[in-house]
Design an enzyme around this catalytic site. Structure first.
Site, PDB file in Angstrom:
ATOM      1  N   HIS A 235       3.237  32.043 -27.310  1.00  0.00           N
ATOM      2  CA  HIS A 235       1.870  32.308 -26.857  1.00  0.00           C
ATOM      3  C   HIS A 235       1.228  31.104 -26.163  1.00  0.00           C
ATOM      4  O   HIS A 235       0.689  31.247 -25.066  1.00  0.00           O
ATOM      5  CB  HIS A 235       0.968  32.885 -27.941  1.00  0.00           C
ATOM      6  CG  HIS A 235      -0.270  33.439 -27.319  1.00  0.00           C
ATOM      7  ND1 HIS A 235      -0.271  34.596 -26.584  1.00  0.00           N
ATOM      8  CD2 HIS A 235      -1.510  32.926 -27.192  1.00  0.00           C
ATOM      9  CE1 HIS A 235      -1.467  34.784 -26.063  1.00  0.00           C
ATOM     10  NE2 HIS A 235      -2.234  33.798 -26.406  1.00  0.00           N
ATOM     11  N   TYR A 239      -0.589  29.924 -22.118  1.00  0.00           N
ATOM     12  CA  TYR A 239      -1.741  29.074 -21.781  1.00  0.00           C
ATOM     13  C   TYR A 239      -1.310  27.823 -21.027  1.00  0.00           C
ATOM     14  O   TYR A 239      -2.079  27.272 -20.238  1.00  0.00           O
ATOM     15  CB  TYR A 239      -2.566  28.752 -23.036  1.00  0.00           C
ATOM     16  CG  TYR A 239      -3.355  29.968 -23.405  1.00  0.00           C
ATOM     17  CD1 TYR A 239      -4.471  30.331 -22.667  1.00  0.00           C
ATOM     18  CD2 TYR A 239      -2.934  30.818 -24.411  1.00  0.00           C
ATOM     19  CE1 TYR A 239      -5.159  31.483 -22.930  1.00  0.00           C
ATOM     20  CE2 TYR A 239      -3.610  31.983 -24.694  1.00  0.00           C
ATOM     21  CZ  TYR A 239      -4.720  32.320 -23.949  1.00  0.00           C
ATOM     22  OH  TYR A 239      -5.389  33.474 -24.196  1.00  0.00           O
ATOM     23  N   HIS A 386       1.114  43.935 -17.892  1.00  0.00           N
ATOM     24  CA  HIS A 386       0.078  42.970 -18.285  1.00  0.00           C
ATOM     25  C   HIS A 386       0.445  41.555 -17.816  1.00  0.00           C
ATOM     26  O   HIS A 386      -0.342  40.880 -17.165  1.00  0.00           O
ATOM     27  CB  HIS A 386      -0.101  43.003 -19.807  1.00  0.00           C
ATOM     28  CG  HIS A 386      -0.812  41.816 -20.360  1.00  0.00           C
ATOM     29  ND1 HIS A 386      -2.162  41.623 -20.178  1.00  0.00           N
ATOM     30  CD2 HIS A 386      -0.373  40.734 -21.058  1.00  0.00           C
ATOM     31  CE1 HIS A 386      -2.514  40.483 -20.742  1.00  0.00           C
ATOM     32  NE2 HIS A 386      -1.438  39.925 -21.286  1.00  0.00           N
ATOM     33  N   PHE A 387       1.674  41.113 -18.127  1.00  0.00           N
ATOM     34  CA  PHE A 387       1.951  39.715 -17.771  1.00  0.00           C
ATOM     35  C   PHE A 387       2.285  39.543 -16.289  1.00  0.00           C
ATOM     36  O   PHE A 387       2.272  38.421 -15.798  1.00  0.00           O
ATOM     37  CB  PHE A 387       2.937  39.028 -18.731  1.00  0.00           C
ATOM     38  CG  PHE A 387       4.332  39.553 -18.790  1.00  0.00           C
ATOM     39  CD1 PHE A 387       5.197  39.418 -17.727  1.00  0.00           C
ATOM     40  CD2 PHE A 387       4.799  40.167 -19.947  1.00  0.00           C
ATOM     41  CE1 PHE A 387       6.493  39.887 -17.796  1.00  0.00           C
ATOM     42  CE2 PHE A 387       6.100  40.645 -20.032  1.00  0.00           C
ATOM     43  CZ  PHE A 387       6.946  40.504 -18.949  1.00  0.00           C
ATOM     44  N   HIS A 388       2.512  40.658 -15.594  1.00  0.00           N
ATOM     45  CA  HIS A 388       2.612  40.511 -14.134  1.00  0.00           C
ATOM     46  C   HIS A 388       1.222  40.369 -13.501  1.00  0.00           C
ATOM     47  O   HIS A 388       1.101  39.872 -12.381  1.00  0.00           O
ATOM     48  CB  HIS A 388       3.392  41.666 -13.514  1.00  0.00           C
ATOM     49  CG  HIS A 388       4.887  41.443 -13.591  1.00  0.00           C
ATOM     50  ND1 HIS A 388       5.611  41.733 -14.706  1.00  0.00           N
ATOM     51  CD2 HIS A 388       5.759  40.900 -12.702  1.00  0.00           C
ATOM     52  CE1 HIS A 388       6.889  41.401 -14.498  1.00  0.00           C
ATOM     53  NE2 HIS A 388       6.995  40.879 -13.291  1.00  0.00           N
ATOM     54  N   ARG A 451       9.982  48.943 -22.111  1.00  0.00           N
ATOM     55  CA  ARG A 451      10.214  47.770 -21.279  1.00  0.00           C
ATOM     56  C   ARG A 451      11.629  47.251 -21.537  1.00  0.00           C
ATOM     57  O   ARG A 451      12.308  47.758 -22.421  1.00  0.00           O
ATOM     58  CB  ARG A 451       9.181  46.684 -21.579  1.00  0.00           C
ATOM     59  CG  ARG A 451       9.322  46.080 -22.953  1.00  0.00           C
ATOM     60  CD  ARG A 451       8.224  45.096 -23.263  1.00  0.00           C
ATOM     61  NE  ARG A 451       8.512  43.781 -22.710  1.00  0.00           N
ATOM     62  CZ  ARG A 451       8.108  42.623 -23.288  1.00  0.00           C
ATOM     63  NH1 ARG A 451       7.414  42.649 -24.401  1.00  0.00           N
ATOM     64  NH2 ARG A 451       8.386  41.474 -22.741  1.00  0.00           N
ATOM     65  N   ARG A 452      12.009  46.283 -20.777  1.00  0.00           N
ATOM     66  CA  ARG A 452      13.293  45.576 -20.899  1.00  0.00           C
ATOM     67  C   ARG A 452      14.501  46.430 -20.547  1.00  0.00           C
ATOM     68  O   ARG A 452      15.566  45.908 -20.270  1.00  0.00           O
ATOM     69  CB  ARG A 452      13.513  45.020 -22.319  1.00  0.00           C
ATOM     70  CG  ARG A 452      12.548  43.935 -22.723  1.00  0.00           C
ATOM     71  CD  ARG A 452      13.077  43.206 -23.951  1.00  0.00           C
ATOM     72  NE  ARG A 452      12.144  42.181 -24.411  1.00  0.00           N
ATOM     73  CZ  ARG A 452      11.294  42.354 -25.407  1.00  0.00           C
ATOM     74  NH1 ARG A 452      11.270  43.489 -26.066  1.00  0.00           N
ATOM     75  NH2 ARG A 452      10.473  41.373 -25.750  1.00  0.00           N
TER      76      ARG A 452
END
Lengths: 565, 47
Positions: A235, A239, A386-388, A451-452
């Site tokens: 996590h 950041y 989301h993370f894209h 996913r994956r």
């Protein structure tokens, strides 16, 4: 005479905390950038192959495995591109604001080459099909030992880079007793402190668990411990990606738009809060994991929500910077100030789109971290969407925005109007491609799409048939994004080697003339680090003891169905 | 004539910037966060 005028112009425009970057330094900083942009091209190509495979219309040639491609994509973009760009950027802003000595530069080169050796080792094992374990390398999937040793070297190299940054600031502070550290140097220090504390977790997992296990010295591995140590790191990793983007938003964008920093203290406070609340929150990635006490999951979810505060502080501060600057320029009305923003300047536009993307990105993050809703989206392609948005749009577009001035500044060239225009086209192409791809991923995720996984009809179930349209949309969006990558690499090559010689400004914003002085307690690093460690000990000690005491038998390695071939 | 009191007054006169647009923007941002969360929560309850 002309040169003198030019020098004066430079001195006027770059007066604040602005040291000249000498050629040997520029070479160091650019070396990190070269690796970053090579990674962008390779990783992007892998992404293109993935969306093609998942469309169901394409199979990989020459027996190449989907999971091998997926591992290259995740490792090279999530770990290599980001880490190299960030460390290159860190060094650049430190060199500019506090300076770098010859000795420090030599140690920085050592960091660079350590990371390169590690990267090559990891890359070779993945390319040989010996490490198709994805970038999370979850046990009990096993990779070749060289994969883990390579990763460890990348981390060690990044630590050395961080130590150099701390030393740079320490030397500066000795020379400037009683002065507050330059804002960007303060921010780099926060990010490297966070990175060091966080990556200790993954380093322990790799050194104590994965390497002996992959070498066959240890028969089994404690899976939950390894995953907990990974997410203790995983996590704050996000950041570590995000904070350099925030550095640009707080301390560079105001200069580009002709404004001032809204509040130096607010910017420092938000970074301190990120240091506190980035690490003791890894359980929100493990909400569906059995074996972790729900009470501690709840506590870490609460701590996760605390991260919303510095993000909202950042949003407020940016809106305020834009509004104050616009009103000073005479723009009236509730939103009239929006008109003053330099929409045709790619150094602003690309990061601004990144800021906008962080609104749905942040909203998605709050949903992911809420336990009930996590059960709805966990392991679905919503998370990938989301993370894209966050790393592949917010962070990447800001990094591109930085590159448009940093690369020519380092290579002694200029961002020409033509390249600026091409950059604007690139930003738009990226926005369109990502809206289609990430949008389709979010919706498919809500419909349960996993996913994956490679393409599958899942035995012809009705639910899987609902997903295929979205996977086609992802192929379309992914193709557009790949065009964006080609454009960006082209711009990078031009800025690095072919753009006209000249001087490109290194924009560093100043505070208002009548700004309130920044409280001196912000320089109290011992306090910030002590609070960070206390929060980590609070959030992890009891559940970690509990995990170890109540662990089931460890797992033997699995080289199949994915892993090693 | 500038008296010491007047000087002090001027120093204290700190003009507050007009941040109405910022206020509305952050409220809209907050509303978007809440709406997204509630939307997915309704989906969760519905399943």
């Amino acid at each position: 005479m002309a040169i003198k005028n030019l020098r004066e112009k430079i001195n006027v425009s770059e007066a604040v905390g602005s040291l000249p970057i000498q050629k040997p330094e520029a070479k160091l900083y650019m070396s990190f950038m070269y690796v970053a942009f090579i990674s962008l091209l390779i990783g992007g190509l892998m992404g293109l192959l993935q969306v093609f495979v998942r469309s169901g219309k394409f199979t990989l040639p020459w027996g190449i495995d989907y999971y091998q491609v997926l591992t290259v994509h995740g490792v090279i973009l999530g770990l290599v591109l980001t880490t190299y760009f960030i460390i290159g950027f860190h060094f650049s802003v430190m060199g500019k604001t506090v300076g770098i000595s010859e000795k420090q530069r030599k140690v920085a080169w050592f960091a660079f080459w350590t990371m390169v050796v590690g990267t090559v080792m990891t890359a070779v094992t993945i390319l040989l099909g010996e490490a198709s374990v994805l970038y999370t390398f979850y046990a009990p999937l096993r990779a070749h030992p060289a994969f883990y040793i390579g990763l460890a070297l990348v981390i060690i190299g990044s630590w050395v880079a961080g130590f150099v940054n701390w030393h740079q600031l320490a030397v500066w502070k000795k020379k400037h007793p009683g002065e507050k550290s330059p804002l960007l140097a303060f921010m780099v220090t926060i990010n490297t402190v966070m990175w060091f504390i966080a990556s200790l977790g993954v380093a322990i997992a790799v050194l104590i668990q994965f390497i002996p296990w992959s070498l066959g010295w240890a028969e089994t591995i404690n899976v939950l411990v390894s995953r907990t140590l990974f997410w203790y790191f995983g996590h704050p990793l996000v950041y570590f990606w995000l904070l350099p983007a925030y550095m640009a938003w707080y301390a560079i964008i105001p200069k580009i738009i002709g404004g001032k920093i809204f509040s130096d203290s607010l910017a420092r406070m938000s970074f301190v809060l990120f240091l506190f609340f980035s690490i003791p929150v890894g359980f929100h990635h493990q909400l569906t994991e059995p074996g972790i006490d729900p009470t501690w999951k709840f506590i870490q979810v609460v701590l996760t929500m605390m991260v919303v505060i510095p993000s909202l502080m950042t949003a407020f501060s940016l809106f305020a910077t834009f509004e104050i600057t616009g009103r000073r320029k005479g723009f009236k009305g509730l939103f009239g100030w929006l008109k003053h923003l330099p929409w045709k300047d790619v150094r602003f536009l690309a990061p601004f789109i990144g800021m906008l993307a962080f609104i749905p990105g942040g909203a998605g993050g709050i949903i992911n971290a809420s336990h009930q809703m996590n059960s709805l989206v966990h392991n679905t392609i919503w998370v990938t969407g989301h993370f894209h948005l966050t790393v592949a749009t917010t962070v990447m577009l800001t990094f591109f925005g930085i590159s448009y001035w940093l690369v020519p500044h380092l290579t002694g060239r200029t961002l020409t109007p033509k390249l600026n225009k091409l950059g604007i086209i690139q930003s738009i192409v990226w926005t369109i491609g990502m809206s289609i791809m990430s949008g389709a991923m979010h919706i498919q995720g809500l419909l349960g799409g996993p996913r994956r996984s490679s393409f599958s009809e899942y035995g012809g179930t009705e639910q899987a048939s609902e997903w295929i349209g979205y996977q086609m949309a992802q192929a379309v969006g992914g193709t557009i994004l790949f065009i964006g990558i080609i454009l960006m690499v082209y711009i990078f090559v031009k800025l690095a080697w072919f753009a006209p010689k000249g001087h490109e400004e290194f924009p560093i914003a100043e505070e208002e003339d009548d700004a309130e002085p920044t409280p001196s307690y912000f320089e109290n690093w011992k306090l910030w680090i002590a609070i960070t460690i206390a929060l980590i000990l609070f959030a992890y000690t009891i559940p970690f003891i509990d995990i170890i005491q109540n662990s089931p038998a460890g797992s033997v390695p699995f080289d199949w169905p994915i892993g090693r071939y | 004539m500038t008296t010491p009191e007047k000087l002090k007054k001027d120093e204290n006169k700190h003009e507050e910037p007009n941040l109405k647009g910022t206020f509305v923007s952050v409220m809209l941002l907050g509303a978007f966060l809440v709406l997204s969360w509630v939307g997915v929560f309704i989906l969760f309850i519905g399943r």
